[in-house]
Structure formats: structure tokens, C-alpha cells
Design an enzyme around this catalytic site. Structure first.
Site, mmCIF file in Angstrom:
data_model
loop_
_atom_site.group_PDB
_atom_site.id
_atom_site.type_symbol
_atom_site.label_atom_id
_atom_site.label_comp_id
_atom_site.label_asym_id
_atom_site.label_seq_id
_atom_site.Cartn_x
_atom_site.Cartn_y
_atom_site.Cartn_z
ATOM 1 N N GLY A 1 29.557 34.602 23.923
ATOM 2 C CA GLY A 1 30.507 34.705 24.379
ATOM 3 C C GLY A 1 31.621 34.921 24.075
ATOM 4 O O GLY A 1 31.967 33.807 23.685
ATOM 5 N N GLY B 1 30.193 28.455 21.908
ATOM 6 C CA GLY B 1 30.452 26.954 23.317
ATOM 7 C C GLY B 1 28.757 26.099 22.509
ATOM 8 O O GLY B 1 28.426 25.325 21.304
ATOM 9 N N THR C 1 26.127 27.286 20.452
ATOM 10 C CA THR C 1 26.757 27.317 18.817
ATOM 11 C C THR C 1 26.523 26.430 18.589
ATOM 12 O O THR C 1 26.170 25.712 17.450
ATOM 13 C CB THR C 1 28.415 28.068 19.454
ATOM 14 O OG1 THR C 1 28.067 28.910 19.886
ATOM 15 C CG2 THR C 1 28.447 28.421 17.531
ATOM 16 N N THR D 1 34.708 27.831 25.122
ATOM 17 C CA THR D 1 33.710 28.313 26.308
ATOM 18 C C THR D 1 34.718 28.577 26.721
ATOM 19 O O THR D 1 36.032 27.632 27.542
ATOM 20 C CB THR D 1 33.058 27.592 26.378
ATOM 21 O OG1 THR D 1 33.342 26.996 28.040
ATOM 22 C CG2 THR D 1 33.671 25.637 26.551
ATOM 23 N N ILE D 2 35.221 30.090 27.833
ATOM 24 C CA ILE D 2 36.275 30.014 28.664
ATOM 25 C C ILE D 2 35.590 29.020 30.421
ATOM 26 O O ILE D 2 36.644 28.965 30.541
ATOM 27 C CB ILE D 2 35.964 31.534 28.864
ATOM 28 C CG1 ILE D 2 37.370 31.470 29.733
ATOM 29 C CG2 ILE D 2 34.619 32.091 30.071
ATOM 30 C CD1 ILE D 2 37.360 33.267 29.521
ATOM 31 N N ASP D 3 34.235 29.043 30.667
ATOM 32 C CA ASP D 3 33.917 27.934 31.817
ATOM 33 C C ASP D 3 34.829 27.089 31.559
ATOM 34 O O ASP D 3 34.016 26.070 32.357
ATOM 35 C CB ASP D 3 32.328 27.746 31.709
ATOM 36 C CG ASP D 3 31.857 29.224 31.527
ATOM 37 O OD1 ASP D 3 32.343 30.098 32.721
ATOM 38 O OD2 ASP D 3 30.602 29.729 32.205
ATOM 39 N N MET E 1 34.260 34.136 36.815
ATOM 40 C CA MET E 1 32.694 32.892 35.425
ATOM 41 C C MET E 1 33.009 31.308 36.016
ATOM 42 O O MET E 1 33.373 30.921 36.141
ATOM 43 C CB MET E 1 33.205 33.222 33.975
ATOM 44 C CG MET E 1 32.929 35.075 33.754
ATOM 45 S SD MET E 1 32.580 35.305 31.750
ATOM 46 C CE MET E 1 32.123 36.169 31.653
HETATM 47 N N1 LIG Z 1 19.526 24.972 20.488
HETATM 48 C C1 LIG Z 1 20.038 25.827 19.553
HETATM 49 N N2 LIG Z 1 20.222 25.668 18.588
HETATM 50 C C2 LIG Z 1 20.399 26.266 17.672
HETATM 51 N N3 LIG Z 1 21.394 27.118 17.648
HETATM 52 C C3 LIG Z 1 21.535 28.262 19.193
HETATM 53 C C4 LIG Z 1 20.855 26.977 20.156
HETATM 54 N N4 LIG Z 1 21.073 27.612 21.295
HETATM 55 C C5 LIG Z 1 22.360 29.037 21.161
HETATM 56 N N5 LIG Z 1 22.095 28.279 19.646
HETATM 57 C C6 LIG Z 1 22.809 29.492 18.668
HETATM 58 O O1 LIG Z 1 24.022 29.892 19.387
HETATM 59 C C7 LIG Z 1 24.354 30.914 18.708
HETATM 60 C C8 LIG Z 1 25.476 31.248 20.276
HETATM 61 O O2 LIG Z 1 24.329 30.546 21.474
HETATM 62 P P1 LIG Z 1 24.938 31.216 23.376
HETATM 63 O O3 LIG Z 1 24.268 30.152 23.562
HETATM 64 O O4 LIG Z 1 24.761 32.502 23.225
HETATM 65 O O5 LIG Z 1 27.180 31.260 22.681
HETATM 66 P P2 LIG Z 1 27.618 29.953 23.168
HETATM 67 O O6 LIG Z 1 27.586 29.265 21.779
HETATM 68 O O7 LIG Z 1 28.988 29.872 23.779
HETATM 69 O O8 LIG Z 1 27.270 29.024 24.036
HETATM 70 C C9 LIG Z 1 23.499 31.840 19.181
HETATM 71 O O9 LIG Z 1 23.770 32.562 17.609
HETATM 72 C C10 LIG Z 1 21.901 31.284 19.734
HETATM 73 O O10 LIG Z 1 21.040 31.685 19.043
HETATM 74 O O1 LIG Z 2 27.879 38.773 29.288
HETATM 75 P P1 LIG Z 2 27.422 38.033 28.347
HETATM 76 O O2 LIG Z 2 28.011 38.162 26.797
HETATM 77 O O3 LIG Z 2 26.625 36.950 27.821
HETATM 78 O O4 LIG Z 2 27.954 36.489 28.772
HETATM 79 C C1 LIG Z 2 28.308 35.838 30.199
HETATM 80 C C2 LIG Z 2 28.352 34.129 30.074
HETATM 81 O O5 LIG Z 2 29.612 33.546 29.098
HETATM 82 C C3 LIG Z 2 30.354 33.476 29.484
HETATM 83 O O6 LIG Z 2 31.753 33.590 29.789
HETATM 84 C C4 LIG Z 2 30.412 32.703 28.725
HETATM 85 O O7 LIG Z 2 29.263 31.776 28.426
HETATM 86 P P2 LIG Z 2 28.963 30.852 26.940
HETATM 87 O O8 LIG Z 2 30.166 29.684 26.843
HETATM 88 O O9 LIG Z 2 27.986 30.559 26.968
HETATM 89 O O10 LIG Z 2 29.309 32.178 25.356
HETATM 90 C C5 LIG Z 2 29.621 32.499 30.967
HETATM 91 O O11 LIG Z 2 30.775 32.427 32.079
HETATM 92 C C6 LIG Z 2 29.310 33.904 31.647
HETATM 93 O O12 LIG Z 2 27.616 33.403 32.229
HETATM 94 MG MG LIG Z 3 26.889 28.558 26.638
#
Ligand SMILES: Nc1ncnc2c1ncn2[C@@H]1O[C@H](COP(=O)(O)OP(=O)(O)O)[C@@H](O)[C@H]1O
Ligand SMILES: O=P(O)(O)OC[C@H]1O[C@](O)(COP(=O)(O)O)[C@@H](O)[C@@H]1O
Ligand SMILES: [Mg+2]
Length: 530
Positions: A135, A223, A226, A252-254, A297
Site C-alpha cells: 500500500g 511492509g 514485502t 507501513t503507514i500503520d 487506517m
Molecule cells: N509471505 C510472502 N512471501 C513472499 N512475498 C510476499 C509475501 N507476502 C507478501 N508478499 C509480496 O509482497 C508484496 C507486498 O505485500 P503486501 O502484503 O501487499 O504489502 P506490504 O508489504 O505493505 O505488507 C506483494 O507483491 C506480495 O506478493
Molecule cells: O486498499 P489497499 O491498497 O489494499 O490498502 C488498504 C490497506 O493498506 C494499508 O494502509 C497498509 O497496509 P500495507 O502496509 O500492508 O500495505 C492498511 O492500513 C489498509 O488496510
Molecule cells: Mg502488510
């Protein structure tokens, strides 16, 4: 072979702190110097506030005189940085000629603790890339800008690519060539100029692409999801024996990333949330029985809601995922709203998006849905709560005016504020120095105020949450005077959870310590290759 100084030599810890000057672990103090220099420049003051840089730090002094030490101290976390296998720091460190890294007496930094003489990569051979995933978050563009400018200006690196559209961009999209000129103004814009995505993580294809393009430094901004992906890439790189550094910058904004003090963009989000809370308050106090509901959020962690509430002082009730609540009956939310309206004639409720999901799921009998990354899709607690409040007062023949404000995506899309910009700069620089020194498989971030390199697994194993038995939440309760909604069992569970989180670090530290006892000098840090 001379044993490389280990973190145990000066202080126990993980990775020695980020060697700002790139290279030698002895340079850890310089990050502190640079922090203070950057922040004093930002604040206009010429010198550090706290006097000398201390050699040994357990992080205690930064957690406040009366605050129990919740966070693991460096002493709790004896784990080692990884270095690119068989790395030799063979090349002169270009920073030696950089005026920003000259020793300034007022910082009390020993000359031996400043610029390492050698770095792992020669500037000409570096081919770096940057990717942003997950996000949006204020500050993404600032981190990108500072990586590009830092690599160019500090190390003379001229090959820096942006990977378009998150992880899948490695194999399915184009790349963008960065120069300091092309990124000059981007920190003034929200979002990420290279785009982002969820899902699409294919380790083998990503590493193939890194290999094919001849990339040897990968900066991954994202986050928890990632960084799990970054860890998988790192493992595969190790397996193939590639001389590639993988550096993670936690986003992470959270603010839900474990171990680090705070994530970038969080300050900006709390500040921006004030605008929505102010608007809700103005609307609510302008009418009879006015209620403002603001959703913020926070998927699993209610930090934005908690800090925005504490900062505002106009909020009557803050609901977060960590603290279960209920609507009906004695001590419930609806009874509290009724009482507050009678006392004040209006009220403001802040609700984190992940709060009350179990209640909504029960009342809506909804199915579990997930996004492309496997994150649970949340039901709209703001809409649900607003409707429940309206229904309740309509059944009780009491007239109210409720305004629901959902500023979540507006908050996420703004550029980072001044203090986040400085913070993003420190993170970017820390990542660059680590990679140039040949470290790999780490994320950067401040731990108890000191910038450190942290192995991926440390931050991906758990998610950081508001501790509802802790002082900050108690402060919030005393500022809003809302009911705690908690039963004795809830409190006991929360205490156990907090304990478990604390022990998690201690256990891990003990395991690492045992391991260290049997380690050879060469294996301690970076294969002892200096
Ligand atoms: N367990 C995991 N193993 C490998 N890649 C992952 C895993 N979880 C998430 N990813 C990859 O990391 C990227 C971002 O994950 P996401 O959960 O959407 O956001 P964030 O990194 O902000 O938590 C996506 O491209 C996703 O496919
Ligand atoms: O609509 P989207 O892009 O899935 O984002 C919503 C989510 O992104 C966040 O802002 C941040 O989540 P990540 O750090 O996993 O990207 C959460 O607070 C929220 O639930
Ligand atoms: Mg996340």
C-alpha cells in the site's frame, strides 16, 4: 587474519548499528552523528543536544525515565549481520573525500569511528535498483530520491534503476533510469513514482531478472509482506551464490512493523488525520446531538487512531483492533454515546479500520475475502458503526445528526511532512551505506533511537500492536474517558500477549547467544573478511 571487531567488542547487539560511512562496524557511532547533524540542520540549531555519542547503549535512556522498557534493547538482540559471501572490502571508500563525513569536533566522534577506509563495491561496478511494494505511504518518493541522490552524490554510483509496479515489475514491466535530476522534486509528491502492487511475488523470476540485468544492489521498500518477499529473494540469491546486496526499507503507514521505533509516514498520517478529526468535531458541535465518526487506517494495529486521538483532544472515543468493544447493554458503546450526548451535546468517535471486525462479520455473515497479497479484506467498520448508531437512536426516538468521514486514502496519498522527510533520508542513507559495505539480507531502522541493521526474520515474525495494558493506551483512556469495554479475561489475555512478545525477543536472543558462544571468530560478522 585479523578478527573483525564484533558488536560484542563495544556493545552487545545485532548488527552493529548502521555504519553510516559504509563498512567497518567501528563506524557505528557515525550514524548517530549524522542523525544529530541532519536533525540539527533541520531544526536550525548548530549542535547536538545530548553531548557525546555513547559507546555502549542499551537503549534504556531513550525510553523515558518512567517508562518501562517495552522494546527489546540491543542487549536483548544478539544476532549477526550477513555479508555477501566471501566479501572483501577492497575498494577505497569515496566518502573519505566527502565534506559531510569529515570529523567535526563538536560531535565528539573519534576519528577512528568515522569513515571506513574500504568498501565492498567499487562505485563503477554498482548497478542498483529500487522497488516499492504494498500500500501507499507518505514518504515513498523521499526514500527513492534519497537512495538515488545518496548513491550518486556520496558514492559516485551512476547506474540506478526503478522497477516499475512492485515485485511483478521485475519480470513483467519496464524499468526506469534514475538520475538525481529526474528525482529532484519527487519528495513533494505523494505516492510512488515507480508504482506499486500487491501479489505477483515470484521469487525465481525476480532473481532471474536481477541476474540477467546484472543488478548487484536491490533496495526494497515495503511492509511486512514485502519484507517476507525480500527475505525469499535474499535466500535465493544466497543459493545461487550471487554477489548481490538485498536491503529492505520498512514501509507501513500503520506503524505495525516490529522492532523499529516508528515507520516513516506515520507522523504525516497522524498529522493529516487531525484535519479529518477537526472537521468531524466542527460538524458535530454545530448541531444538536451531533456525532462525528472518523475512520482511520490500521488493519491489525491501531497506532494511527491512538496517536491521532491523543493529539487531537476532541475525540470522545477511540476504537482499535487490539481492544474489543461491544455495542449493546451496560458499559457498551451505545450507552456511552447516549451519556456523552447528554453531557456535551456532541461527540467524536475515531475508529481504526480493523476494529470490531468480528462484530461486523457476525452481524453481516460475511465471507472471508483476501487481496492479491493474501491480506484479509476488511469490512467497512465506519459505515457499519454509523448505521448501528443511527438505528439505535431512531429506535429510542432520540434525534441525532451523524456525519461519517473516511479520509483513509486521502491521508495515505499526501507527501511526507518535514520530519518524515528527514527520517526517510536517514533510512535511505543507512541502506546505502550497508549495501556499499557488503551487508545483505537486512532492513534498516531505528531501534531505541539508534539506527541499526536488522535481519529480515526479526521483523517479519510478528506484527507490532498497541499494547492495551500499557501506559499509552491508559493515557488515551484517561484523555477520552471512554469505557475500557474489557472484561477481566481480555486484560489477562492482553498481558499474556505482551509477555509473549517480550519473551519472543529474549528467547531469540538467548538462542543467538548460545550460537555465538560456539561461533568462530571468522563467522561472527561478515565472515571476518576484513
Ligand atoms: N509471505 C510472502 N512471501 C513472499 N512475498 C510476499 C509475501 N507476502 C507478501 N508478499 C509480496 O509482497 C508484496 C507486498 O505485500 P503486501 O502484503 O501487499 O504489502 P506490504 O508489504 O505493505 O505488507 C506483494 O507483491 C506480495 O506478493
Ligand atoms: O486498499 P489497499 O491498497 O489494499 O490498502 C488498504 C490497506 O493498506 C494499508 O494502509 C497498509 O497496509 P500495507 O502496509 O500492508 O500495505 C492498511 O492500513 C489498509 O488496510
Ligand atoms: Mg502488510
Amino acid at each position: 587474519m585479523r578478527r573483525q571487531p564484533t558488536v560484542d567488542d563495544g556493545k552487545k547487539g545485532w548488527l552493529a548499528e548502521a555504519p553510516i560511512a559504509g563498512g567497518d562496524v567501528k563506524a557505528w557511532a557515525v550514524e548517530e552523528m549524522w542523525c544529530s547533524r541532519a536533525s540539527s540542520m533541520a531544526s536550525g540549531s548548530g549542535r547536538r543536544q545530548n553531548g557525546s555519542v555513547k559507546k555502549v547503549d542499551d537503549g534504556v535512556e531513550l525510553s523515558g525515565a518512567h517508562t518501562p522498557l517495552r522494546k527489546p534493547s540491543f542487549r536483548d538482540m544478539s544476532s549477526k549481520p550477513q555479508k555477501i559471501p566471501n566479501s572483501r572490502m577492497a575498494y577505497p571508500n569515496p566518502l573519505q573525500n566527502n565534506p559531510a563525513y569529515s570529523v567535526v569536533k563538536q560531535y565528539f566522534v573519534n576519528v577512528d569511528d568515522t569513515v571506513a577506509h574500504k568498501v565492498y563495491f567499487e562505485s563503477d561496478e554498482v548497478h542498483a535498483c529500487i522497488v516499492t511494494c504494498g500500500g501507499l505511504c507518505p514518504g515513498l518518493n523521499t526514500v527513492i530520491r534519497e537512495i538515488v541522490c545518496g548513491l550518486y552524490d556520496m558514492y559516485g554510483v551512476t547506474k540506478v534503476l526503478g522497477i516499475d509496479g512492485g515485485y511483478r515489475g521485475f519480470y513483467a514491466r519496464n524499468t526506469i533510469t534514475f538520475t538525481p535530476k529526474s528525482v529532484n522534486d519527487i519528495h513533494k509528491r505523494g505516492g510512488t513514482i515507480i508504482g506499486t502492487s500487491r501479489g505477483g511475488h515470484d521469487t525465481l523470476k525476480i532473481v532471474d531478472s536481477i541476474q540477467d540485468r546484472g543488478i548487484n544492489q536491490v533496495y526494497i521498500i515495503g511492509g511486512d509482506g514485502t519484507q517476507k518477499g525480500a527475505s525469499a529473494i535474499f535466500e535465493e540469491i544466497q543459493k545461487r551464490g550471487l554477489k548481490v546486496s538485498i536491503a529492505g526499507i520498512p514501509k507501513t503507514i500503520d506503524n505495525d512493523i516490529m522492532v523499529i521505533d516508528k515507520s516513516f509516514g506515520f507522523d504525516t498520517a497522524v498529522e493529516e488525520a487531525q484535519r479529518a478529526i477537526n472537521a468531524a468535531h466542527v460538524e458535530a458541535e454545530s448541531v444538536e446531538n451531533g456525532i462525528g465518526v472518523v475512520k482511520l487506517m490500521g488493519r491489525y494495529s491501531g497506532f494511527i487512531a491512538m496517536y491521532a486521538t491523543l493529539a487531537s483532544r476532541d475525540v470522545d472515543c477511540c476504537l482499535i483492533p487490539e481492544s474489543p468493544f461491544y455495542l449493546e447493554g451496560k458499559g457498551g458503546l451505545l450507552e456511552f454515546i447516549e451519556r456523552r450526548l447528554k453531557e456535551n451535546g456532541h461527540m467524536v468517535i475515531v475508529v481504526a479500520e480493523g476494529a470490531g471486525q468480528d462484530l461486523i462479520a457476525k452481524s453481516m455473515q460475511s465471507m472471508d475475502h483476501q487481496d492479491a497479497s493474501g491480506n484479509k479484506l476488511l469490512l467497512d467498520v465506519g459505515l457499519w458503526l454509523s448505521q448501528k448508531i443511527k438505528d439505535h437512536f431512531s429506535n429510542h426516538k432520540m434525534s441525532i445528526t451523524l456525519k461519517y468521514i473516511d479520509p483513509t486514502y486521502m491521508i495515505r496519498a499526501v507527501p511526507s511532512n518535514a520530519s518524515d522527510n528527514v527520517y526517510c533520508t536517514l533510512l535511505a542513507h543507512s541502506a546505502i551505506h550497508g549495501a556499499m559495505a557488503g551487508y545483505t539480507g537486512f532492513i534498516v531502522g531505528p531501534v531505541n533511537g539508534r539506527h541499526a541493521y536488522i535481519p529480515f526474520h526479526r521483523i517479519t515474525e510478528r506484527c507490532k500492536k498497541v499494547v492495551i495494558t500499557d501506559r499509552m493506551w491508559a493515557r488515551l483512556l484517561s484523555s477520552t474517558n471512554q469505557p475500557s469495554f474489557l472484561s477481566h479475561e481480555h486484560v489477562e489475555d492482553a498481558k499474556k500477549e505482551d509477555e509473549a512478545s517480550h519473551h519472543f525477543f529474549l528467547d531469540a536472543a538467548n538462542k543467538n547467544h548460545d550460537h555465538d558462544e560456539h561461533a568462530t571468530d571468522d563467522s561472527r560478522i561478515g565472515n571476518g573478511a576484513i
